[in-house]
Design an enzyme around this catalytic site. Structure first.
Site, PDB file in Angstrom:
ATOM      1  N   HIS A   1      -4.774   6.413  -1.688  1.00 47.34           N
ATOM      2  CA  HIS A   1      -5.134   6.157   0.167  1.00 47.34           C
ATOM      3  C   HIS A   1      -4.358   6.099   1.313  1.00 47.34           C
ATOM      4  O   HIS A   1      -4.412   6.544   2.138  1.00 47.34           O
ATOM      5  CB  HIS A   1      -5.849   4.708   0.145  1.00 47.34           C
ATOM      6  CG  HIS A   1      -6.948   4.830   0.440  1.00 47.34           C
ATOM      7  ND1 HIS A   1      -8.274   5.807   0.247  1.00 47.34           N
ATOM      8  CD2 HIS A   1      -7.716   3.581   1.551  1.00 47.34           C
ATOM      9  CE1 HIS A   1      -9.360   5.464   1.503  1.00 47.34           C
ATOM     10  NE2 HIS A   1      -9.346   3.861   1.853  1.00 47.34           N
TER      11      HIS A   1
ATOM     12  N   TYR B   1      -6.190  -1.154   9.778  1.00 49.33           N
ATOM     13  CA  TYR B   1      -6.343  -1.044   8.287  1.00 49.33           C
ATOM     14  C   TYR B   1      -7.809   0.168   7.772  1.00 49.33           C
ATOM     15  O   TYR B   1      -7.781   0.619   9.035  1.00 49.33           O
ATOM     16  CB  TYR B   1      -6.640  -2.378   7.714  1.00 49.33           C
ATOM     17  CG  TYR B   1      -5.960  -3.222   6.825  1.00 49.33           C
ATOM     18  CD1 TYR B   1      -5.317  -3.308   5.723  1.00 49.33           C
ATOM     19  CD2 TYR B   1      -5.422  -4.147   8.022  1.00 49.33           C
ATOM     20  CE1 TYR B   1      -4.076  -4.201   5.630  1.00 49.33           C
ATOM     21  CE2 TYR B   1      -4.333  -5.421   7.542  1.00 49.33           C
ATOM     22  CZ  TYR B   1      -3.512  -4.646   6.730  1.00 49.33           C
ATOM     23  OH  TYR B   1      -2.632  -5.649   5.521  1.00 49.33           O
TER      24      TYR B   1
ATOM     25  N   ASN C   1     -10.454   0.890   7.307  1.00 45.83           N
ATOM     26  CA  ASN C   1     -11.674   1.550   7.584  1.00 45.83           C
ATOM     27  C   ASN C   1     -11.482   1.220   9.013  1.00 45.83           C
ATOM     28  O   ASN C   1     -13.317   1.213   9.540  1.00 45.83           O
ATOM     29  CB  ASN C   1     -12.392   0.229   6.913  1.00 45.83           C
ATOM     30  CG  ASN C   1     -12.423   0.817   5.636  1.00 45.83           C
ATOM     31  OD1 ASN C   1     -11.229   1.476   4.826  1.00 45.83           O
ATOM     32  ND2 ASN C   1     -12.925  -0.258   4.595  1.00 45.83           N
TER      33      ASN C   1
ATOM     34  N   ASN D   1     -13.985   5.742   4.531  1.00 48.12           N
ATOM     35  CA  ASN D   1     -14.460   5.332   5.612  1.00 48.12           C
ATOM     36  C   ASN D   1     -14.009   4.955   6.617  1.00 48.12           C
ATOM     37  O   ASN D   1     -13.885   4.665   8.168  1.00 48.12           O
ATOM     38  CB  ASN D   1     -14.435   3.375   4.780  1.00 48.12           C
ATOM     39  CG  ASN D   1     -15.285   3.238   3.945  1.00 48.12           C
ATOM     40  OD1 ASN D   1     -16.592   3.889   4.656  1.00 48.12           O
ATOM     41  ND2 ASN D   1     -15.791   2.365   2.931  1.00 48.12           N
TER      42      ASN D   1
ATOM     43  N   TYR E   1       0.673  -0.990  -0.213  1.00 46.50           N
ATOM     44  CA  TYR E   1       0.092   0.083   0.499  1.00 46.50           C
ATOM     45  C   TYR E   1       1.159   1.107  -0.168  1.00 46.50           C
ATOM     46  O   TYR E   1       0.432   2.540  -0.025  1.00 46.50           O
ATOM     47  CB  TYR E   1      -1.260  -0.083   1.220  1.00 46.50           C
ATOM     48  CG  TYR E   1      -2.298  -1.312   1.420  1.00 46.50           C
ATOM     49  CD1 TYR E   1      -2.769  -1.347   0.059  1.00 46.50           C
ATOM     50  CD2 TYR E   1      -1.439  -2.122   2.029  1.00 46.50           C
ATOM     51  CE1 TYR E   1      -3.570  -1.870   0.036  1.00 46.50           C
ATOM     52  CE2 TYR E   1      -2.628  -2.987   1.808  1.00 46.50           C
ATOM     53  CZ  TYR E   1      -3.883  -3.188   1.302  1.00 46.50           C
ATOM     54  OH  TYR E   1      -4.627  -5.051   0.841  1.00 46.50           O
TER      55      TYR E   1
END
Length: 196
Positions: A28, A73, A75, A121, A23
């Site tokens: 994001h 993570y 969310n 989120n 990631y």
């Protein structure tokens, strides 16, 4: 009034993202990138794993700052942030959250004193865990999807194009500068100067 002295004199600055090498440098994860730049600029202590997050400590405007990268993570970001706030008795007024925004072009950023999560989120989870939308936030633009049918998950988990990298760095520099202004008590000046 933000950053008044209450039970804790700690100010928590959380950059949101996803843990893991796959990631890194994705759209994001621009909140993590901002946290890393803040850490570098203000000489933060080495990041340590505590309370489901990586936490570094530094001083900005003679105030004690925790730079936080939740490791739950995106969310579930609220899990780590709420745990840290409970443990250190950090009031809502002493929280700044930095995260990506697809409604802003790359290179743009926006400071808000509160408001809805806007479909993000990570921010939604933080608001749910802290039972409020009145959380200071800095939104960094990652640009909208190239066309409506493009999968949103693929877009936010994709990497910035070579053309966007310079604008991304400009936005990160502005985000870090705005954090310093906000912590120094100049929220309105930060909004006037950096909101775009």
């Amino acid at each position: 009034m933000f950053f008044k002295k209450k039970e804790s004199d700690i100010i928590l600055v959380a950059g949101l993202g996803n843990p893991g090498n796959e990631y890194e440098n994705t759209r994001h994860n621009i909140g993590f990138d901002a946290a890393d730049l803040l850490h570098k600029k203000f000489g933060g202590t080495p990041f340590k794993s505590k309370h489901k997050a990586l936490i570094s400590e530094c001083k900005i405007a003679n105030k004690r700052i925790f730079i936080v990268k939740p490791q739950t993570y995106m969310n579930l970001s609220g899990t780590a942030i709420s745990e840290i706030c409970r443990f250190y008795k950090i009031p809502i007024e002493n929280i700044i959250v930095i995260f990506d925004d697809i409604s802003l072009d790359v290179g743009k950023m926006r400071i808000r004193r509160g408001g809805s999560h806007g479909g993000h989120n990570g921010m939604k989870n933080i608001s749910e865990h802290l039972s409020t939308n009145d959380i200071m936030r800095i939104k960094i633009g990652i640009g909208k999807k190239p066309h409506p049918d493009y999968d949103l998950k693929d877009w936010v988990l994709g990497k910035f194009s070579a053309d966007d990298k310079e604008n991304k760095e400009i936005a990160l520099q502005k985000a870090v500068a705005s954090v310093e202004e906000i912590i120094s008590g100049n929220i309105d000046r930060a909004m006037n100067k950096y909101n775009s």
